[in-house]
Design a protein around this motif. Structure first.
Motif, PDB file in Angstrom:
ATOM      1  N   LEU A   1      48.476  41.884  59.075  1.00 24.90           N
ATOM      2  CA  LEU A   1      47.298  41.017  59.154  1.00 24.90           C
ATOM      3  C   LEU A   1      46.012  41.812  58.971  1.00 24.90           C
ATOM      4  CD1 LEU A   1      48.366  38.745  62.165  1.00 24.90           C
ATOM      5  CD2 LEU A   1      48.378  38.147  59.728  1.00 24.90           C
ATOM      6  N   GLN A   2      45.955  42.997  59.543  1.00 28.74           N
ATOM      7  CA  GLN A   2      44.763  43.834  59.432  1.00 28.74           C
ATOM      8  C   GLN A   2      44.532  44.280  57.991  1.00 28.74           C
ATOM      9  OE1 GLN A   2      44.804  47.316  61.924  1.00 28.74           O
ATOM     10  NE2 GLN A   2      42.835  48.035  61.205  1.00 28.74           N
ATOM     11  N   ALA A   3      45.591  44.674  57.286  1.00 27.31           N
ATOM     12  CA  ALA A   3      45.458  45.122  55.903  1.00 27.31           C
ATOM     13  C   ALA A   3      44.942  44.004  55.001  1.00 27.31           C
ATOM     14  CB  ALA A   3      46.800  45.644  55.392  1.00 27.31           C
ATOM     15  N   VAL A   4      45.462  42.813  55.173  1.00 20.56           N
ATOM     16  CA  VAL A   4      45.022  41.669  54.359  1.00 20.56           C
ATOM     17  C   VAL A   4      43.545  41.379  54.597  1.00 20.56           C
ATOM     18  CG1 VAL A   4      45.289  39.188  54.004  1.00 20.56           C
ATOM     19  CG2 VAL A   4      47.321  40.641  54.212  1.00 20.56           C
ATOM     20  N   LEU A   5      43.140  41.363  55.855  1.00 20.43           N
ATOM     21  CA  LEU A   5      41.739  41.072  56.171  1.00 20.43           C
ATOM     22  C   LEU A   5      40.809  42.157  55.638  1.00 20.43           C
ATOM     23  CD1 LEU A   5      39.619  39.329  57.536  1.00 20.43           C
ATOM     24  CD2 LEU A   5      40.050  40.562  59.668  1.00 20.43           C
ATOM     25  N   LEU A   6      41.178  43.421  55.767  1.00 21.64           N
ATOM     26  CA  LEU A   6      40.324  44.506  55.276  1.00 21.64           C
ATOM     27  C   LEU A   6      40.133  44.438  53.764  1.00 21.64           C
ATOM     28  CD1 LEU A   6      40.970  47.926  57.073  1.00 21.64           C
ATOM     29  CD2 LEU A   6      38.888  46.582  56.944  1.00 21.64           C
ATOM     30  N   PHE A   7      41.183  44.071  53.045  1.00 22.18           N
ATOM     31  CA  PHE A   7      41.047  43.947  51.594  1.00 22.18           C
ATOM     32  C   PHE A   7      40.074  42.821  51.241  1.00 22.18           C
ATOM     33  CE2 PHE A   7      42.217  42.159  47.474  1.00 22.18           C
ATOM     34  CZ  PHE A   7      42.100  43.294  46.681  1.00 22.18           C
ATOM     35  N   ILE A   8      40.181  41.714  51.928  1.00 23.58           N
ATOM     36  CA  ILE A   8      39.254  40.597  51.685  1.00 23.58           C
ATOM     37  C   ILE A   8      37.813  41.030  51.946  1.00 23.58           C
ATOM     38  CG2 ILE A   8      38.557  38.305  52.502  1.00 23.58           C
ATOM     39  CD1 ILE A   8      41.533  37.761  53.077  1.00 23.58           C
ATOM     40  N   LEU A   9      37.590  41.763  53.015  1.00 28.29           N
ATOM     41  CA  LEU A   9      36.245  42.222  53.359  1.00 28.29           C
ATOM     42  C   LEU A   9      35.741  43.271  52.368  1.00 28.29           C
ATOM     43  CD1 LEU A   9      36.620  42.501  57.245  1.00 28.29           C
ATOM     44  CD2 LEU A   9      35.464  40.705  55.936  1.00 28.29           C
ATOM     45  N   LEU A  10      36.648  44.122  51.835  1.00 32.85           N
ATOM     46  CA  LEU A  10      36.242  45.094  50.823  1.00 32.85           C
ATOM     47  C   LEU A  10      35.804  44.395  49.543  1.00 32.85           C
ATOM     48  CD1 LEU A  10      35.999  48.119  50.129  1.00 32.85           C
ATOM     49  CD2 LEU A  10      38.353  48.010  49.251  1.00 32.85           C
ATOM     50  N   GLU A  11      36.493  43.339  49.179  1.00 31.97           N
ATOM     51  CA  GLU A  11      36.089  42.561  48.012  1.00 31.97           C
ATOM     52  C   GLU A  11      34.721  41.923  48.220  1.00 31.97           C
ATOM     53  OE1 GLU A  11      39.394  41.020  45.011  1.00 31.97           O
ATOM     54  OE2 GLU A  11      39.180  39.751  46.777  1.00 31.97           O
ATOM     55  N   ARG A  12      34.454  41.457  49.407  1.00 33.29           N
ATOM     56  CA  ARG A  12      33.128  40.892  49.686  1.00 33.29           C
ATOM     57  C   ARG A  12      32.044  41.961  49.561  1.00 33.29           C
ATOM     58  NH1 ARG A  12      33.490  36.654  54.807  1.00 33.29           N
ATOM     59  NH2 ARG A  12      34.906  35.147  53.801  1.00 33.29           N
ATOM     60  N   ARG A  13      32.393  43.183  49.897  1.00 34.38           N
ATOM     61  CA  ARG A  13      31.419  44.276  49.837  1.00 34.38           C
ATOM     62  C   ARG A  13      31.161  44.740  48.413  1.00 34.38           C
ATOM     63  NH1 ARG A  13      28.304  47.669  49.254  1.00 34.38           N
ATOM     64  NH2 ARG A  13      27.658  49.394  50.625  1.00 34.38           N
ATOM     65  N   LEU A  14      32.209  44.793  47.585  1.00 32.57           N
ATOM     66  CA  LEU A  14      32.107  45.358  46.241  1.00 32.57           C
ATOM     67  C   LEU A  14      32.147  44.321  45.128  1.00 32.57           C
ATOM     68  CD1 LEU A  14      34.543  48.402  46.637  1.00 32.57           C
ATOM     69  CD2 LEU A  14      32.047  48.448  46.738  1.00 32.57           C
ATOM     70  N   GLY A  15      32.577  43.109  45.451  1.00 34.12           N
ATOM     71  CA  GLY A  15      32.858  42.128  44.416  1.00 34.12           C
ATOM     72  C   GLY A  15      34.349  42.107  44.124  1.00 34.12           C
ATOM     73  N   ALA A  16      34.778  41.075  43.456  1.00 37.73           N
ATOM     74  CA  ALA A  16      36.207  40.880  43.230  1.00 37.73           C
ATOM     75  C   ALA A  16      36.799  41.990  42.366  1.00 37.73           C
ATOM     76  CB  ALA A  16      36.448  39.523  42.571  1.00 37.73           C
ATOM     77  N   PHE A  17      38.000  42.425  42.739  1.00 32.94           N
ATOM     78  CA  PHE A  17      38.757  43.363  41.919  1.00 32.94           C
ATOM     79  C   PHE A  17      39.406  42.606  40.757  1.00 32.94           C
ATOM     80  CE2 PHE A  17      38.308  45.696  45.785  1.00 32.94           C
ATOM     81  CZ  PHE A  17      38.389  47.038  45.441  1.00 32.94           C
ATOM     82  N   ASP A  18      39.863  43.369  39.771  1.00 29.40           N
ATOM     83  CA  ASP A  18      40.624  42.780  38.677  1.00 29.40           C
ATOM     84  C   ASP A  18      42.005  42.420  39.225  1.00 29.40           C
ATOM     85  OD1 ASP A  18      42.236  42.265  36.423  1.00 29.40           O
ATOM     86  OD2 ASP A  18      40.989  43.542  35.153  1.00 29.40           O
ATOM     87  N   ARG A  19      42.186  41.132  39.555  1.00 30.06           N
ATOM     88  CA  ARG A  19      43.412  40.699  40.234  1.00 30.06           C
ATOM     89  C   ARG A  19      44.656  40.956  39.392  1.00 30.06           C
ATOM     90  NH1 ARG A  19      42.316  37.294  44.605  1.00 30.06           N
ATOM     91  NH2 ARG A  19      40.297  37.920  45.435  1.00 30.06           N
ATOM     92  N   GLU A  20      44.534  40.771  38.091  1.00 31.14           N
ATOM     93  CA  GLU A  20      45.710  40.948  37.234  1.00 31.14           C
ATOM     94  C   GLU A  20      46.171  42.407  37.233  1.00 31.14           C
ATOM     95  OE1 GLU A  20      47.135  40.179  32.600  1.00 31.14           O
ATOM     96  OE2 GLU A  20      45.200  39.427  33.318  1.00 31.14           O
ATOM     97  N   LYS A  21      45.228  43.344  37.132  1.00 34.96           N
ATOM     98  CA  LYS A  21      45.590  44.758  37.109  1.00 34.96           C
ATOM     99  C   LYS A  21      46.106  45.229  38.464  1.00 34.96           C
ATOM    100  CE  LYS A  21      42.565  46.453  33.418  1.00 34.96           C
ATOM    101  NZ  LYS A  21      41.446  47.390  33.085  1.00 34.96           N
ATOM    102  N   LEU A  22      45.615  44.595  39.526  1.00 32.36           N
ATOM    103  CA  LEU A  22      45.981  45.063  40.860  1.00 32.36           C
ATOM    104  C   LEU A  22      47.247  44.406  41.380  1.00 32.36           C
ATOM    105  CD1 LEU A  22      45.208  46.837  43.253  1.00 32.36           C
ATOM    106  CD2 LEU A  22      43.808  44.958  44.120  1.00 32.36           C
ATOM    107  N   PHE A  23      47.319  43.083  41.281  1.00 34.50           N
ATOM    108  CA  PHE A  23      48.383  42.359  41.974  1.00 34.50           C
ATOM    109  C   PHE A  23      49.609  42.060  41.115  1.00 34.50           C
ATOM    110  CE2 PHE A  23      44.784  41.158  44.776  1.00 34.50           C
ATOM    111  CZ  PHE A  23      45.290  41.737  45.926  1.00 34.50           C
ATOM    112  N   VAL A  24      49.477  42.001  39.812  1.00 37.19           N
ATOM    113  CA  VAL A  24      50.661  41.773  38.972  1.00 37.19           C
ATOM    114  C   VAL A  24      51.640  42.946  39.097  1.00 37.19           C
ATOM    115  CG1 VAL A  24      51.516  41.531  36.608  1.00 37.19           C
ATOM    116  CG2 VAL A  24      49.542  40.181  37.357  1.00 37.19           C
TER     117      VAL A  24
END
Length: 531
Positions: free
Chosen positions: A427-450
């Motif tokens: 749960l902590q890892a998921v939340l931290l990633f969401i907060l990092l995206e808010r700080r930097l802007g969205a990551f390239d989801r296709e390159k990261l999550f595929v």
């Protein structure tokens, strides 16, 4: 990673030696409980100050490019190495001052602190634990000096010697256990920790001197403008790490309160299971995050947010690519792994089964805790420590509450503690990633999550396939009551699982597979192997 592997391997040799001398009984449980108290100093100074907070600021001082000054994120104060070392010396002096205060408190009040940490221990065990704590606190003095040098060398992009230092530390503990235990008993490995800490420091001194370190760094003014910047990151980081440390101490307390079966110490079982969990986390999660932090800091200083995100994404994929199969192999081969690592004559079958069961629940959280190391360092590189601190405190408290509920209310065994921690870490890892995206802007989801999704499916299928030869080899071919049989079973089954995993990720066109194989082949060619 190779030196970390060697260090972790020696750590398992140390554990096997300890079980050979002391089994899984109360004396060894007291030893591991004692480790947690002086280890608090490492959490505050080693992890909070030097591992995370110091590197981004020291790196900033080392930068020579004037164009960094226009960045809104990075305000470079000097491009002079002497200024950087002056700041570093001030941080070291402050760290030593904190050590003498904390170390003095622990040394003087070791007995009441021991009672607080392990309420389930009797008077004799508390007395032994108190003495061990005092010896182990001495080792922390050398660790304060050593981790300062580690952070300096990593700032200069030198990672081999700091990793080798950890290997030498475990070597010191192993030698102390072998040479001193026959005469001193459980005090042998405790003094081995002191010897190992001295080696940890000494091996890094020559290279640090080459980069400008001098023993004059111990003297001088206490405050420096850079120290204030370090403290801004350190103070919230300390709060978070103290929360993590409190979590470990509470875990020990909960384990000490769980009824003992067949003279098997629940504290020893929990500690040994955690040591197996830390092997893949240390190899991949910690190694990649430590190697990535200086690069993230430099991109942050230059205001290169796109490059920052690319470095993070690349490290995240590589970490996941390596740690996911390691986690599933540990899950499936947990009993052979436990027997191979700790299965000395005095480590009973009951202790083996209980430790393996505990390892299984630890393995569920390996991927998430590896990701947390990288996510937290991304925030530290941004000089933003509050976000990981708040999330760490919240989910640490949640994990401890669930562990208390499962063990003290529902009367589950020691394995319920890592189950609660794995859920909390995810749960902590998921939340931290969401907060990092808010700080930097969205990551390239296709390159990261595929690629991550493909790796996940390949890992799951590899685990299912791995289980079949493991059961077949265990029952019909190898005599796993012997060390050779265990080595062959674990090696062959693990190799089979990795081959299946690499074939699947290759078929699924995971880029990291090609990079991994190319790197492996290039290293073999350097060694003169024709491939």
């Amino acid at each position: 990673m190779l030196t970390v592997f060697a260090s972790r391997f020696l750590g398992l040799v140390r554990d096997r030696l300890l079980t050979g001398f002391f089994g899984a009984g109360s004396e060894l449980g007291v030893f591991w409980a004692a480790v947690e108290i002086p280890d608090t100093i490492f959490y505050i100074l080693g992890s909070a100050v030097f591992s995370s907070s110091f590197i981004p600021i020291f790196t900033d001082y080392l930068e020579e490019a004037d164009d960094f000054g226009s960045s809104l994120i990075c305000k470079n104060n000097s491009s002079n190495w002497s200024e950087a070392w002056e700041m570093g010396g001030a941080v070291l002096r402050l760290a030593l001052l904190i050590f003498f205060v904390l170390g003095g408190v622990i040394f003087i009040f070791s007995k009441p602190i021991s009672k607080l940490v392990a309420p389930g221990f009797d008077t004799t065990e508390i007395s032994l634990m108190s003495g061990l704590v005092r010896v182990m606190t001495l080792a922390q003095f050398f660790f304060v000096l050593s981790y300062f040098l580690t952070s300096v060398l990593q700032s200069f992009q030198r990672f081999f010697l700091p990793a080798l230092a950890s290997f030498l530390y475990n070597l010191g503990v192993v030698l102390g256990t072998i040479l001193l235990t026959p005469r001193l008993g459980i005090w042998g490995p405790a003094w081995g920790m002191v010897f190992g800490a001295v080696l940890h420091f000494a091996i890094q001194v020559p290279l640090a001197v080459k980069f400008g370190f001098s023993f004059g760094s111990f003297w001088g003014r206490l405050m420096h403008p850079g120290v204030k910047r370090v403290l801004r990151i350190t103070i919230p980081r300390v709060i978070a790490l103290l929360g993590d440390k409190l979590s470990l101490i509470v875990q020990v307390s909960l384990a000490s309160l769980i009824p003992t079966l067949d003279s098997v110490s629940n504290v020893a079982v929990l500690t040994f299971a955690r040591h197996l969990e830390l092997v893949p986390i240390g190899l991949f999660g910690v190694s990649f995050s430590q190697a990535t932090l200086p690069s993230l800091s430099r991109n942050r200083c230059a205001g290169k947010i796109k490059e920052f995100k690319e470095v993070f994404s690349s490290s995240f994929r590589k970490t996941f690519f390596l740690v996911a199969p390691a986690a599933i192999i540990l899950l499936v081969l947990r009993i052979p792994a436990v027997r191979l690592a700790f299965g000395a004559k005095r480590f009973s079958w009951k202790a083996t089964v209980l430790t393996g069961y505990t390892v299984a629940f630890f393995s569920l959280g390996i991927v998430f805790y590896s990701a947390l190391h990288l996510l937290k360092r991304a925030f530290y590189a941004l000089e933003e420590a509050r976000t990981p601190v708040y999330t760490s405190l919240i989910f640490t408290a949640f994990g401890i509450f669930v562990a208390w509920l499962l063990t003290q209310v529902l009367d589950f065994g020691v394995w319920a503690i890592p189950l609660a921690l794995s859920v909390s870490g995810a749960l902590q890892a998921v939340l931290l990633f969401i907060l990092l995206e808010r700080r930097l802007g969205a990551f390239d989801r296709e390159k990261l999550f595929v690629p991550v999704t493909k790796i996940g499916w390949a890992t799951l299928f590899s685990g299912i396939v791995l289980y079949l030869p493991m059961r077949y080899l265990d029952k019909l071919i190898f005599d796993t009551t012997r060390v050779l049989g265990l080595v062959l079973l674990t090696g062959i089954a693990g190799f089979f699982g990795m081959v299946v995993y690499l074939v699947l990720t290759w078929v699924l066109d995971v880029k990291e597979t090609k990079l991994f194989l190319e790197y492996l082949l290039s290293r073999l060619r350097r060694l003169g192997v024709r491939v």
